[in-house]
Motif scaffolding. Sequence first.
Motif, PDB file in Angstrom:
ATOM      1  N   VAL A   1      52.257  47.981  44.664  1.00 46.26           N
ATOM      2  CA  VAL A   1      52.331  46.204  44.485  1.00 46.26           C
ATOM      3  C   VAL A   1      50.774  45.910  44.542  1.00 46.26           C
ATOM      4  CG1 VAL A   1      53.101  44.276  45.437  1.00 46.26           C
ATOM      5  CG2 VAL A   1      54.371  46.148  46.063  1.00 46.26           C
ATOM      6  N   ALA A   2      50.785  45.197  43.153  1.00 49.92           N
ATOM      7  CA  ALA A   2      49.331  44.544  42.929  1.00 49.92           C
ATOM      8  C   ALA A   2      49.646  43.125  42.504  1.00 49.92           C
ATOM      9  CB  ALA A   2      48.777  45.232  41.860  1.00 49.92           C
ATOM     10  N   GLU A   3      48.749  42.038  43.119  1.00 48.86           N
ATOM     11  CA  GLU A   3      48.684  40.773  43.007  1.00 48.86           C
ATOM     12  C   GLU A   3      47.482  40.011  42.361  1.00 48.86           C
ATOM     13  OE1 GLU A   3      50.191  36.590  45.317  1.00 48.86           O
ATOM     14  OE2 GLU A   3      50.151  38.591  46.404  1.00 48.86           O
ATOM     15  N   GLN A   4      47.629  39.571  41.260  1.00 50.55           N
ATOM     16  CA  GLN A   4      46.349  39.197  40.620  1.00 50.55           C
ATOM     17  C   GLN A   4      45.929  38.109  41.362  1.00 50.55           C
ATOM     18  OE1 GLN A   4      46.958  38.662  36.539  1.00 50.55           O
ATOM     19  NE2 GLN A   4      45.387  37.552  35.892  1.00 50.55           N
ATOM     20  N   THR A   5      44.769  37.935  41.535  1.00 50.77           N
ATOM     21  CA  THR A   5      43.838  37.338  42.365  1.00 50.77           C
ATOM     22  C   THR A   5      42.280  36.955  41.559  1.00 50.77           C
ATOM     23  OG1 THR A   5      42.706  37.108  44.617  1.00 50.77           O
ATOM     24  CG2 THR A   5      42.604  39.154  43.617  1.00 50.77           C
ATOM     25  N   THR A   6      41.757  35.926  42.277  1.00 55.58           N
ATOM     26  CA  THR A   6      40.468  35.580  41.799  1.00 55.58           C
ATOM     27  C   THR A   6      39.575  35.839  42.813  1.00 55.58           C
ATOM     28  OG1 THR A   6      41.228  33.547  40.268  1.00 55.58           O
ATOM     29  CG2 THR A   6      39.161  33.561  40.916  1.00 55.58           C
ATOM     30  N   LEU A   7      38.489  36.440  42.883  1.00 61.58           N
ATOM     31  CA  LEU A   7      37.469  36.759  43.788  1.00 61.58           C
ATOM     32  C   LEU A   7      36.547  35.714  44.178  1.00 61.58           C
ATOM     33  CD1 LEU A   7      36.347  40.418  42.914  1.00 61.58           C
ATOM     34  CD2 LEU A   7      37.777  39.770  44.900  1.00 61.58           C
ATOM     35  N   ARG A   8      36.188  35.455  45.371  1.00 62.57           N
ATOM     36  CA  ARG A   8      35.321  34.425  45.778  1.00 62.57           C
ATOM     37  C   ARG A   8      34.237  35.300  46.470  1.00 62.57           C
ATOM     38  NH1 ARG A   8      39.408  29.870  48.670  1.00 62.57           N
ATOM     39  NH2 ARG A   8      40.633  29.373  46.668  1.00 62.57           N
ATOM     40  N   GLY A   9      33.196  35.732  45.866  1.00 63.22           N
ATOM     41  CA  GLY A   9      32.261  36.455  46.306  1.00 63.22           C
ATOM     42  C   GLY A   9      32.540  37.863  46.224  1.00 63.22           C
ATOM     43  N   GLY A  10      31.564  38.674  46.385  1.00 64.02           N
ATOM     44  CA  GLY A  10      31.893  40.225  46.265  1.00 64.02           C
ATOM     45  C   GLY A  10      32.067  40.431  44.829  1.00 64.02           C
ATOM     46  N   LYS A  11      32.478  42.006  44.807  1.00 65.53           N
ATOM     47  CA  LYS A  11      32.722  42.454  43.556  1.00 65.53           C
ATOM     48  C   LYS A  11      33.875  43.544  43.806  1.00 65.53           C
ATOM     49  CE  LYS A  11      28.091  42.686  41.341  1.00 65.53           C
ATOM     50  NZ  LYS A  11      27.221  43.686  40.996  1.00 65.53           N
TER      51      LYS A  11
ATOM     52  N   ALA B   1      51.687  44.755  33.641  1.00 69.60           N
ATOM     53  CA  ALA B   1      51.901  43.263  33.768  1.00 69.60           C
ATOM     54  C   ALA B   1      53.322  43.070  33.138  1.00 69.60           C
ATOM     55  CB  ALA B   1      50.469  42.573  33.137  1.00 69.60           C
ATOM     56  N   ALA B   2      53.982  41.919  33.775  1.00 68.20           N
ATOM     57  CA  ALA B   2      55.248  41.598  33.141  1.00 68.20           C
ATOM     58  C   ALA B   2      55.479  39.951  33.374  1.00 68.20           C
ATOM     59  CB  ALA B   2      56.383  42.224  34.116  1.00 68.20           C
ATOM     60  N   GLY B   3      54.534  39.287  33.031  1.00 70.67           N
ATOM     61  CA  GLY B   3      54.660  38.067  32.918  1.00 70.67           C
ATOM     62  C   GLY B   3      54.637  37.447  34.173  1.00 70.67           C
ATOM     63  N   SER B   4      53.991  38.007  35.375  1.00 68.79           N
ATOM     64  CA  SER B   4      54.244  37.672  36.757  1.00 68.79           C
ATOM     65  C   SER B   4      53.021  37.801  37.301  1.00 68.79           C
ATOM     66  CB  SER B   4      55.314  38.400  37.674  1.00 68.79           C
ATOM     67  OG  SER B   4      55.154  37.764  38.928  1.00 68.79           O
ATOM     68  N   PRO B   5      52.326  37.082  38.297  1.00 68.35           N
ATOM     69  CA  PRO B   5      51.183  37.516  38.994  1.00 68.35           C
ATOM     70  C   PRO B   5      51.115  38.530  40.080  1.00 68.35           C
ATOM     71  CG  PRO B   5      52.095  35.500  40.213  1.00 68.35           C
ATOM     72  CD  PRO B   5      53.159  35.765  38.762  1.00 68.35           C
TER      73      PRO B   5
END
Length: 260
Positions: A183-193, A206-210
């Motif tokens: 299971v993978a959820e799209q995210t935006t990193l806040r610092g770090g790589k 990807a299926a049109g969902s986060p």
Amino acid sequence: MRYRPLALILAALLVTTSCGRTDTPTASASAAGWNSALPVATDKGPVAMWRLEGGFLPPGLLAIRPPRVVVYADGWAIVDAARTLRLAKADLNKLLAALDRDLSGQPATATPRPGAPVVMDAPTTVLGVRTAGGKREVRIPALDETRGSYAKALYDARDRFGRLARRITGKGQNYVSRRVRLVAEQTTLRGGKARPWPRGVPEPRAAGSPVRTRDLSGKAAMAAIRLIPRDADQRGGWRVFRARSGASLAVSWRYLLPDE
């Protein structure tokens, strides 16, 4: 975050394979009073089940959440896709008879008593049993959050599952499988790589969902087990990887159940 050495996982999986069913965990069949040659139910479906639906959780945790308890016709019972124990045949029959009695006559979706409190964002409890007399399944919104708001028989059924879950957790063994759900959820990193996508692990589509999911087996499953930390307690805080598509994905996995 805990890590399992790959050698231990491989050894456990080799033992489960020797039982003749790739997702059946090991246990002492003779001690449980079972004939080791007892055939598995042909449909491989559960005969008793307790799961949760919905609730106020992040989408990734909802997607990865396994049933709380699943019991199979050959006596294997699994809690949270993490711990397992084989029930004696007499114990299994007693459990099924009690659950069938508890759920008999209940509606498909239970209605709370008038004046019961309304709990927003609470999960719906689903309790089910399958016997020679047929299948019964009841959905009960906010059952645990509104104790006393439903028929006593529904709480009796829920408590039977709860006692069984505690027994399996305390006396059982780790459940493993050669198949996993990624299971993978799209995210935006806040610092770090983000870390590079782990080699040998297919990227969930990807299926049109986060939230993206993908069921893996064989070498792909073993690569995921070895390279991606598992959030065994389902608390979040997943490791973030940079997918080949360029997306930052918070990723975890769990073992699949025999009927999944």
